[in-house]
Design a protein around this motif. Structure first.
Motif, PDB file in Angstrom:
ATOM      1  N   VAL A   1     100.060  16.866  -1.313  1.00  0.00           N
ATOM      2  CA  VAL A   1     100.773  16.116  -0.448  1.00  0.00           C
ATOM      3  C   VAL A   1     102.172  15.916  -0.849  1.00  0.00           C
ATOM      4  CG1 VAL A   1     100.707  14.440   1.359  1.00  0.00           C
ATOM      5  CG2 VAL A   1      98.729  15.534   0.712  1.00  0.00           C
TER       6      VAL A   1
ATOM      7  N   LYS B   1     107.335  11.041  -4.225  1.00  0.00           N
ATOM      8  CA  LYS B   1     107.253  11.794  -2.843  1.00  0.00           C
ATOM      9  C   LYS B   1     106.134  12.837  -2.933  1.00  0.00           C
ATOM     10  CE  LYS B   1     111.287  12.085  -0.612  1.00  0.00           C
ATOM     11  NZ  LYS B   1     112.763  12.458  -0.334  1.00  0.00           N
ATOM     12  N   VAL B   2     105.442  13.070  -3.970  1.00  0.00           N
ATOM     13  CA  VAL B   2     104.343  14.094  -4.410  1.00  0.00           C
ATOM     14  C   VAL B   2     103.033  13.390  -4.787  1.00  0.00           C
ATOM     15  CG1 VAL B   2     103.972  16.372  -5.764  1.00  0.00           C
ATOM     16  CG2 VAL B   2     106.264  15.868  -4.881  1.00  0.00           C
ATOM     17  N   THR B   3     101.979  14.021  -4.240  1.00  0.00           N
ATOM     18  CA  THR B   3     100.693  13.759  -4.973  1.00  0.00           C
ATOM     19  C   THR B   3      99.876  14.628  -5.206  1.00  0.00           C
ATOM     20  OG1 THR B   3      98.812  11.943  -4.998  1.00  0.00           O
ATOM     21  CG2 THR B   3      99.855  12.643  -2.756  1.00  0.00           C
TER      22      THR B   3
ATOM     23  N   ILE C   1      89.490   7.407   2.729  1.00  0.00           N
ATOM     24  CA  ILE C   1      89.062   7.362   1.371  1.00  0.00           C
ATOM     25  C   ILE C   1      87.624   6.757   0.787  1.00  0.00           C
ATOM     26  CG2 ILE C   1      89.690   6.219  -0.992  1.00  0.00           C
ATOM     27  CD1 ILE C   1      92.653   6.316   0.173  1.00  0.00           C
TER      28      ILE C   1
ATOM     29  N   LYS D   1     105.577   3.016   1.747  1.00  0.00           N
ATOM     30  CA  LYS D   1     105.167   4.162   0.722  1.00  0.00           C
ATOM     31  C   LYS D   1     105.155   5.523   1.222  1.00  0.00           C
ATOM     32  CE  LYS D   1     103.241   3.438  -2.956  1.00  0.00           C
ATOM     33  NZ  LYS D   1     103.646   3.169  -4.431  1.00  0.00           N
TER      34      LYS D   1
ATOM     35  N   ASP E   1      96.527  13.570  -6.455  1.00  0.00           N
ATOM     36  CA  ASP E   1      95.471  12.874  -6.771  1.00  0.00           C
ATOM     37  C   ASP E   1      94.304  12.975  -5.505  1.00  0.00           C
ATOM     38  OD1 ASP E   1      93.748  10.668  -7.115  1.00  0.00           O
ATOM     39  OD2 ASP E   1      95.056   9.776  -8.218  1.00  0.00           O
TER      40      ASP E   1
ATOM     41  N   PHE F   1     102.656   7.590   2.127  1.00  0.00           N
ATOM     42  CA  PHE F   1     101.451   8.314   2.188  1.00  0.00           C
ATOM     43  C   PHE F   1     100.524   7.712   3.197  1.00  0.00           C
ATOM     44  CE2 PHE F   1     103.338   9.941  -1.996  1.00  0.00           C
ATOM     45  CZ  PHE F   1     103.194  11.211  -1.626  1.00  0.00           C
ATOM     46  N   GLU F   2      99.517   8.427   3.800  1.00  0.00           N
ATOM     47  CA  GLU F   2      98.602   7.860   4.616  1.00  0.00           C
ATOM     48  C   GLU F   2      97.434   7.049   3.757  1.00  0.00           C
ATOM     49  OE1 GLU F   2      96.918  10.031   7.640  1.00  0.00           O
ATOM     50  OE2 GLU F   2      98.572  10.988   8.394  1.00  0.00           O
ATOM     51  N   THR F   3      97.436   7.206   2.421  1.00  0.00           N
ATOM     52  CA  THR F   3      96.561   6.476   1.683  1.00  0.00           C
ATOM     53  C   THR F   3      96.508   5.028   2.036  1.00  0.00           C
ATOM     54  OG1 THR F   3      97.261   8.032  -0.091  1.00  0.00           O
ATOM     55  CG2 THR F   3      96.073   6.087  -0.818  1.00  0.00           C
TER      56      THR F   3
ATOM     57  N   ASP G   1      94.530  10.311  -2.706  1.00  0.00           N
ATOM     58  CA  ASP G   1      95.638  10.617  -1.836  1.00  0.00           C
ATOM     59  C   ASP G   1      95.447  11.829  -0.966  1.00  0.00           C
ATOM     60  OD1 ASP G   1      96.976   8.369  -2.849  1.00  0.00           O
ATOM     61  OD2 ASP G   1      97.792   9.589  -4.418  1.00  0.00           O
TER      62      ASP G   1
ATOM     63  N   ARG H   1      95.473   1.332  -5.498  1.00  0.00           N
ATOM     64  CA  ARG H   1      95.854   1.692  -3.990  1.00  0.00           C
ATOM     65  C   ARG H   1      95.216   0.303  -3.088  1.00  0.00           C
ATOM     66  NH1 ARG H   1      95.808   5.847  -7.030  1.00  0.00           N
ATOM     67  NH2 ARG H   1      96.862   7.802  -6.554  1.00  0.00           N
TER      68      ARG H   1
END
Lengths: 368, 482
Positions: free
Chosen positions: B45, B16-18, A47, A34, B20, A36-38, B23, A65
Motif C-alpha cells: 500500500v 509512505k509505503v508498507t 486487523i 499517519k 507489512d 494508513f488505515e491501520t 497494514d 500500532r
C-alpha cells in the motif's frame, strides 16, 4: 483454544467489518497524521478480525500500532460501537502475549512505585495554599497528576478559587493512563487504592478531564462504586456560580476566545456546557471552531501517545491549533491540563492556550 | 531488480509505503458483501501525495507487471477497489489538498483523495457547496466518486458527477499525465471528452489525481417533508406532475413499503411513539425544497396540492422527517448511526436503473427474487440521479456474512435483478458500478460495445496494469493478453 479479552467484542468487530462506513476516519487524529488505515478505528477492526481468524499472530508490530491511538473517542461518537474499549482490551491481549511498549512499561512502574506516571516528585502541592487546607473538610480537591506535577499553575488557580478543602498530600494516580494503555489489572489496583482514600469525602473536585472520566465512567465499568460525588472543576464552579456563592467579574469583556472540548470531558462524559457557561459568565465571547463538542478534534496527547511519540502528538495538536486560529479568537481555552500541555507544545506561541481555571482565578470573587 | 518494497521506498520514502500484512488487512475488502473471512490482500500500500508520485508508481508497476488499484474511502459497494490480483494499492487519502477555490467562477480544484465532506467544510466558509452528496460523504473521496460514478441525495436538482466534473488530471499506466476536460468551463464540443471517460471507469483506464468541480451557492433555507403514496409508480407520476407545474425540488426519494416500515420501526424503537400508516399507502416520498424562505413556503404549498392530486398525503411527523433526513444528508449521529443497522447482518444492494415507466415492474421483481432466494428484505429507495425524473434504485436485502449460502444467494439475486433490468431496457448498475460482481454479465449489458470498450482499455492501459478483473469478463481479459 486461546481466549482473548477481545473475544467479548467479537460482535462489535464484525459489525464494523459489515457496516464499513469509515465515518470514524474524518477526525481520527492518528490517521490524519499517519495516513494508513491501520490507524483508523475501521482499520483496527479489520486487523483484529484477521487476528481472531488466525491470519495475524500477536506481534510487536501489532502492539506498536495499537499503541498509536489517543483514545479520543471520536470514532465512537459516530458509531454505536465503543471503539477505545475494544482497543484497550486488545492492548491487554498483546501485553499478555508479551508485547509491550517500553515507555508504557516505565509509566506503569512509576505509578506502581510512586503513584504517579511522572515518577519522582518532591515539591508539595499544598505549600502555597496551606492556609486553605482543612483536613476535616468534606471537599477534596483532586488535582490529577498533570496539574499536580507538570501544569501547576492550573492546580494553583483552582486552589485559589476553592473555599477550604482537603488535599491528598501524596501522589495517588487514578489509573487512567494504565487503563488506556492495556494495564487494566494494574489500573484496577490503583483505582481500589484511590477509592479507599476518597471514601470519607462528600465531594471530590478535579481539574483533570481524564481523571474525571476515569472516576465517573471507567470505575463503574470496572465494577467500582464511589461514595462521594465527583465533579469536574467546571461543573463545580457552575454550581457555585449559580448558587450565588461565586461571583465572576466580566474580565473577558471584549475578548474573543475559542473553546477546545477535552475528549475525556466532552465525548467521554458529555459535559460540553459547563465550561461555556463559565466563559460567558466572565464576559468572554466564545467563537466555536469548525469541529466542536462531540465532533471536536483531539489535542493529540491522550492514550499514552504523547509519552511514546511526542512529535506525532504535537503534530496532531497543531491541526487543532490551526483550526483555533481560523476562528480569529485571541485565546484558546480548554479544561484539561494534558490538553493545555500538548496544545502549548503544538503552537502555543502563536495563540495563547489557557486552562479555564486560570481565567476563573482572575475573575472569581467568593461570597462569604 | 530490487524488491517491490525497496523500489517503492526508493520512489516515495519509507513513511509512505508498507508491505507489512498488518497494514495490508485494512485494505483487503470494501463494502461489497463477502463471507466474513474472505480477504483480498494487496502486496503493498502506498500513500502518494502528488500526481508525480502516482506517475512514478504506475511507471514502476507497469514495468514490473504488477497490478495497481486506486483506493479512496474503501466504501465502494461492488468490490471496485479490491486488489483481486494482489499488487499495489494506491491509497489516495494524502492527495487531500484544495488546489484552488475560485469564488468568482464557482469552481474548486482539489486533489482526488480529499473527502467530499472536507471539500464542503472548506466551501461552507464561502457560502458555497459541492452538492454531490452520497451518504458516504465523510469517507468517500472526490476521486472515488468519479471512478464509481455514484449517485447522491441532490441529484434531482444538481445531477451527479457528470454534471459537476469540469476537468480532471489523470495519470495513465504509462506514467503519462494528462489534463482532460474544458478546464473551468461547464461544457465543450471539442475533441473526445476524456474526463467523462473516467466516470465510472473504476480506475481501469487511469488514476484521477486532481479534479476541477462546479460548486453552487449554499441554499439559505430548506424544508424536508415525507409523503405517503399509494404506490411506487405513483411517486414517479407525481414527480412528473411537479416538473410540469414548474416546481423545482431539491431532492426526491421514493421508498417502498418495506423502507417505510423500516423507518417507522426505527422511530418507534427510539422514541417509544407509535406511527400509524393509514390503509392504502404503499410508498413514501421524501422531498427537500430549498431556497429563500418565501420560495420554500410557496413550493411546499404548491407541492402539497400536486401530491394530494396524485393520491398522496403528508406524513406529518417532524421527528421522523428529521431522522430520515439524518440518514440522507445531515448524518446527525444522535439520530442515525450506520453501524447500528448492521449488527446482525449486512445490507446488500442491487442498484439497477429502469425506464421511468417500469419502476413498479422492477419493484415487483425485487420482492419476488429476494423472497424466493430467502433473503430478508430491507427495501427499495428510488433516488433521482440527474436533473428531472431519473430513477436509480437501491434494492436492498440483508446478507448474513457468516452464512455462505446467504452470500451465494445474494449474488444470484443480483443476477436476477440485473437480467430483469436489462429485459426492461434498463441497466444493471446505476451507482455502484460493475466492480467484480457484475462483470460476467457485461456482454449482456453492452453487446459488441464491450469489444470497443476493451480496445479503449487496451489503448489507455496497454500493460493492463490498472485494476484487473473489473468491468470485463474473464474471457475478454484472457483472450487478449497484454
Amino acid at each position: 483454544m486461546n481466549t482473548y479479552h477481545i473475544d467479548a467484542y467479537k460482535g462489535d468487530i464484525y459489525t464494523c467489518v459489515r457496516s464499513r462506513c469509515g465515518f470514524c476516519f474524518h477526525a481520527c487524529p492518528v490517521f490524519l497524521s499517519k495516513g494508513f488505515e491501520t490507524y483508523t478505528s475501521r482499520g483496527k477492526c479489520m486487523i483484529m478480525k484477521a487476528f481472531l481468524e488466525g491470519k495475524l499472530p500477536a506481534s510487536q508490530g501489532l502492539a506498536d500500532r495499537f499503541a498509536l491511538c489517543t483514545t479520543c473517542g471520536y470514532c465512537t461518537s459516530v458509531c454505536d460501537v465503543d471503539r477505545p474499549e475494544i482497543f484497550n482490551a486488545f492492548r491487554e491481549d498483546l501485553r499478555d502475549a508479551g508485547y509491550t511498549i517500553p515507555r508504557h512499561d516505565e509509566i506503569k512502574e512509576n505509578v506502581e512505585k510512586q503513584h504517579s506516571p511522572y515518577g519522582s516528585h518532591d515539591e508539595s502541592l499544598a505549600s502555597r495554599f496551606a492556609w486553605k487546607i482543612d483536613h476535616d473538610s468534606p471537599l477534596l480537591y483532586y488535582a490529577g497528576c498533570t496539574a499536580r506535577y507538570r501544569e501547576r499553575t492550573i492546580a494553583e488557580a483552582m486552589m485559589m478559587v476553592l473555599p477550604s478543602f482537603d488535599l491528598l498530600e501524596e501522589a495517588m494516580c487514578c489509573g487512567s493512563v494504565l487503563y488506556r494503555t492495556g494495564y487494566r489489572d494494574d489500573a484496577m489496583r490503583q483505582a481500589r487504592a484511590l477509592v479507599s482514600r476518597i471514601e470519607r469525602y462528600s465531594t471530590v473536585v478535579t481539574t483533570c478531564a481524564g481523571c474525571y472520566k476515569t472516576l465517573t465512567r471507567d470505575y463503574p465499568a470496572m465494577g467500582l462504586q464511589i461514595r462521594p460525588e465527583v465533579l469536574h472543576c467546571t461543573q463545580y464552579l457552575v454550581r457555585e456560580y449559580k448558587g450565588g456563592r461565586l461571583t465572576l467579574s466580566p474580565v473577558g469583556k471584549g475578548t474573543k476566545v475559542t473553546y477546545h472540548d477535552p475528549c475525556h470531558l466532552g465525548r467521554g462524559t458529555c459535559e460540553y456546557d459547563a465550561p461555556r457557561i463559565l466563559l460567558e459568565a466572565m464576559g468572554y465571547e466564545v467563537i466555536e471552531m469548525e469541529h466542536t463538542r462531540e465532533m471536536a478534534l483531539c489535542c493529540g496527547a491522550g492514550g499514552g501517545l504523547k509519552s511514546i511519540d511526542d512529535s506525532m502528538a504535537t503534530r496532531i495538536g497543531s491541526m487543532r491549533m490551526e483550526e483555533a486560529k481560523r476562528t480569529g479568537a485571541s485565546l484558546l481555552v480548554t479544561a484539561c491540563p494534558f490538553c493545555v500541555r500538548n496544545l502549548r507544545d503544538a503552537g502555543g506561541g502563536e495563540l495563547d492556550v489557557v486552562d479555564i481555571t486560570e481565567l476563573i482565578a482572575q475573575s472569581a470573587r467568593r461570597e462569604k | 531488480m530490487g524488491t517491490l518494497f525497496d523500489e517503492l521506498v526508493g520512489l516515495l520514502g519509507n513513511r509512505k509505503v508498507t508491505c507489512d500484512p498488518i497494514d495490508l488487512f485494512p485494505y483487503s475488502r470494501d463494502w461489497c458483501p463477502l463471507e466474513h473471512d474472505h480477504d483480498f490482500l494487496p502486496e503493498a500500500v502506498c500513500l502518494p501525495s502528488t500526481t508525480e508520485e502516482v506517475a512514478d508508481i504506475l511507471n514502476l508497476a507497469s514495468k514490473r507487471g504488477v497490478p495497481v488499484v486506486a483506493w479512496g474511502g474503501g466504501t465502494g459497494m461492488g468490490g471496485d477497489c479490491i486488489a483481486v490480483d494482489g499488487g499495489i494499492v494506491i491509497a489516495t487519502r494524502q492527495l487531500n489538498n484544495v488546489v484552488e477555490l475560485d469564488e468568482e467562477n464557482r469552481t474548486i480544484t482539489v486533489q482526488a483523495g480529499i473527502t467530499i465532506e472536507d471539500v464542503n467544510e472548506v466551501l461552507a466558509r464561502y457560502g458555497l457547496w459541492f452538492p454531490h452528496d452520497p451518504e458516504s460523504k465523510p469517507t468517500s473521496t472526490v476521486g472515488a466518486a468519479i471512478a464509481c460514478d455514484n449517485n447522491g441525495t441532490f441529484g434531482l436538482r444538481y445531477g451527479s458527477m457528470v454534471d459537476l466534473l469540469l476537468s480532471a488530471r489523470v495519470v495513465l499506466s504509462t506514467g503519462e499525465i494528462i489534463d482532460a476536460g474544458p478546464r473551468k468551463a461547464h461544457t465543450t464540443s471539442t475533441g473526445y471528452k476524456l474526463h467523462y471517460l473516467m466516470l465510472g471507469a473504476q480506475g481501469t483506464l487511469g488514476i484521477v489525481t486532481e479534479a476541477t468541480l462546479a460548486v453552487h451557492p449554499l441554499p439559505p433555507s430548506r424544508e424536508v417533508s415525507l409523503w405517503l403514496l399509494p404506490s411506487m409508480q405513483s411517486g414517479i407520476d407525481i414527480l412528473y406532475s411537479l416538473h410540469r407545474a414548474g416546481v423545482w425540488l431539491e431532492s426526491a426519494h421514493i421508498n417502498d413499503r418495506y423502507r417505510l416500515d423500516y423507518y417507522t420501526h426505527a422511530y418507534q424503537e427510539r422514541t417509544g411513539n407509535d406511527v400509524t400508516i393509514p390503509e392504502g399507502y404503499q410508498a413514501l416520498l421524501g422531498v427537500s425544497v430549498a431556497g429563500d424562505d418565501d420560495v420554500v413556503a410557496w413550493t411546499m404549498k404548491k407541492m402539497g396540492t400536486v401530491i394530494a392530486d396524485g393520491g398522496g398525503r403528508r406524513l406529518d411527523n417532524p421527528e421522523l422527517e428529521e431522522a430520515w433526513w439524518a440518514s440522507k444528508h445531515t448524518l446527525s449521529w444522535e439520530k442515525n448511526k450506520w453501524s447500528s443497522s448492521q449488527k446482525e447482518a449486512k445490507f446488500g444492494a442491487a442498484d439497477v436503473a429502469v425506464p421511468v415507466g417500469r419502476v413498479q415492474d422492477i419493484y415487483d421483481t425485487f420482492v419476488q427474487s429476494a423472497t424466493s432466494r430467502g433473503l430478508p428484505i430491507v427495501g427499495v429507495a428510488v433516488y433521482n440521479a440527474r436533473p428531472h425524473v431519473s430513477p436509480s434504485l437501491s434494492c436492498a436485502v440483508y446478507v448474513d456474512d457468516h452464512d455462505p449460502l446467504s452470500v451465494f444467494s445474494f449474488y444470484r439475486y443480483l443476477d436476477d435483478m440485473a437480467r430483469a433490468a436489462l429485459s426492461m431496457q434498463g441497466t444493471m448498475s446505476s451507482y455502484i458500478g460493475d466492480g467484480m460482481r457484475l462483470r460476467h454479465l457485461a456482454r449482456a449489458e453492452h453487446g459488441r460495445g464491450l469489444d470497443v470498450m476493451w480496445r479503449v482499455k487496451d489503448a489507455l492501459d496497454p500493460s493492463h496494469t490498472l485494476n484487473p478483473h473489473k468491468i470485463f469478463p474473464d474471457d475478454i481479459e484472457r483472450g487478449r493478453p497484454p
